[in-house]
Design an enzyme around this catalytic site. Structure first.
Site, PDB file in Angstrom:
ATOM      1  N   ASP A  65       0.833  -1.198   0.000  1.00  8.71           N
ATOM      2  CA  ASP A  65       0.000   0.000   0.000  1.00  8.71           C
ATOM      3  C   ASP A  65       0.872   1.254   0.000  1.00  8.71           C
ATOM      4  O   ASP A  65       0.620   2.210  -0.754  1.00  8.71           O
ATOM      5  CB  ASP A  65      -0.910  -0.016   1.230  1.00  8.71           C
ATOM      6  CG  ASP A  65      -1.718   1.262   1.365  1.00  8.71           C
ATOM      7  OD1 ASP A  65      -2.490   1.590   0.446  1.00  8.71           O
ATOM      8  OD2 ASP A  65      -1.580   1.942   2.393  1.00  8.71           O
ATOM      9  N   GLU A 133      -1.896  -5.691  -3.311  1.00  9.94           N
ATOM     10  CA  GLU A 133      -0.998  -4.886  -2.481  1.00  9.94           C
ATOM     11  C   GLU A 133       0.119  -5.740  -1.901  1.00  9.94           C
ATOM     12  O   GLU A 133       1.285  -5.307  -1.853  1.00  9.94           O
ATOM     13  CB  GLU A 133      -1.784  -4.211  -1.355  1.00  9.94           C
ATOM     14  CG  GLU A 133      -2.691  -3.089  -1.825  1.00  9.94           C
ATOM     15  CD  GLU A 133      -3.478  -2.473  -0.699  1.00  9.94           C
ATOM     16  OE1 GLU A 133      -3.594  -1.238  -0.666  1.00  9.94           O
ATOM     17  OE2 GLU A 133      -3.999  -3.232   0.162  1.00  9.94           O
TER      18      GLU A 133
END
EC number: 3.1.26.3
Length: 247
Positions: A65, A133
């Site tokens: 992220d 992610e």
């Protein structure tokens, strides 16, 4: 019993099925395949290393992220020299929105590599973005920033980041609706109640009231989703007035 894809049967082989599948997704060879194995391991397996630390994709998801945000921010900074901080922040949020990350994960069919104790059909939509992610985080640990940046440019920026299209994209209809109400000092209320339908999963229903008048209704498997759907319907019902005021 763990639901392990057949592709994991060659875990230790550097040219095994899992290695080749990951290589195809990345566009380059992994150095340490074990990092990617962790990126595709769900917490339901309760795997731990010799020190008792959990071995699943959640920490890699956190790292990925951050890497996505960094690379996207750098790209927007260069591509939109006239954009101020607020504009750039909003544009980055649109690129790395949960909806978009889920779309990326689905497009790559990452869930087919997931090792889990739970049938994949029981997962919510966010699992696709979570794995994506985690994969980005694994690339950073395995090959460093340059390879991570290269992957994000190939899989995210080049096919999906169009500045003009992003400018018109709405991330949250609820936020947009509330902003419009506050600007015009209108009262609004989301009335949420359980939906006792025949669906296998529990649903919630929402009535969105504007100045004590119901302007939209919606239902979904969570209150948040139901409110967002009701807001979207209200937005399109009042679109002309809202866009005139907010643009």
């Amino acid at each position: 019993m763990a639901i392990v894809p057949k592709i994991f049967s060659s875990r230790s082989g550097q040219e095994g099925d899992f290695f080749l599948a990951v290589k195809k997704i990345l566009g380059f060879k992994p150095k340490d395949i074990s990092i990617y194995e962790k990126a595709f391991t769900h917490r339901s397996l309760n795997e731990k290393n010799s020190e008792g630390q959990p071995q699943n994709y959640e920490r890699l998801e956190f790292l990925g992220d951050a890497m996505l945000g960094s690379v996207i921010a750098s790209h927007l900074y260069v591509q939109v020299p006239g954009g101020d901080e607020g504009y750039l922040t909003k544009m980055r949020s649109k690129v790395v929105s949960r909806e978009h990350l889920n779309e990326l994960g689905r497009d790559l069919n990452l869930i087919k590599l997931l090792k889990t104790n739970i049938p994949t059909k029981q997962f919510g939509g966010n699992v696709h973005g979570n794995i994506f992610e985690a994969l980005v985080g694994a690339i950073y640990l395995d090959r460093g920033y340059k390879y991570c940046e290269k992957f994000i440019h190939k899989r995210v920026i080049k096919p999906y980041v169009d500045i003009e299209r992003l400018e018109g994209k709405v991330i949250s209809y609820k936020s947009l609706f509330i902003e419009w109400c506050q600007k015009h000092k209108k009262t609004f209320k989301y009335v949420v109640y359980d939906d006792t339908g025949n669906d296998e999963l529990k649903h919630f229903a929402v009535r969105l009231q504007l100045d004590n008048t119901t302007v939209a209704k919606a239902r979904a498997t969570s209150k948040k989703k139901a409110e967002e759907r009701a807001s979207k319907r209200a937005y399109y019902k009042l679109q002309v007035a809202i866009e005139k005021d907010l643009n």
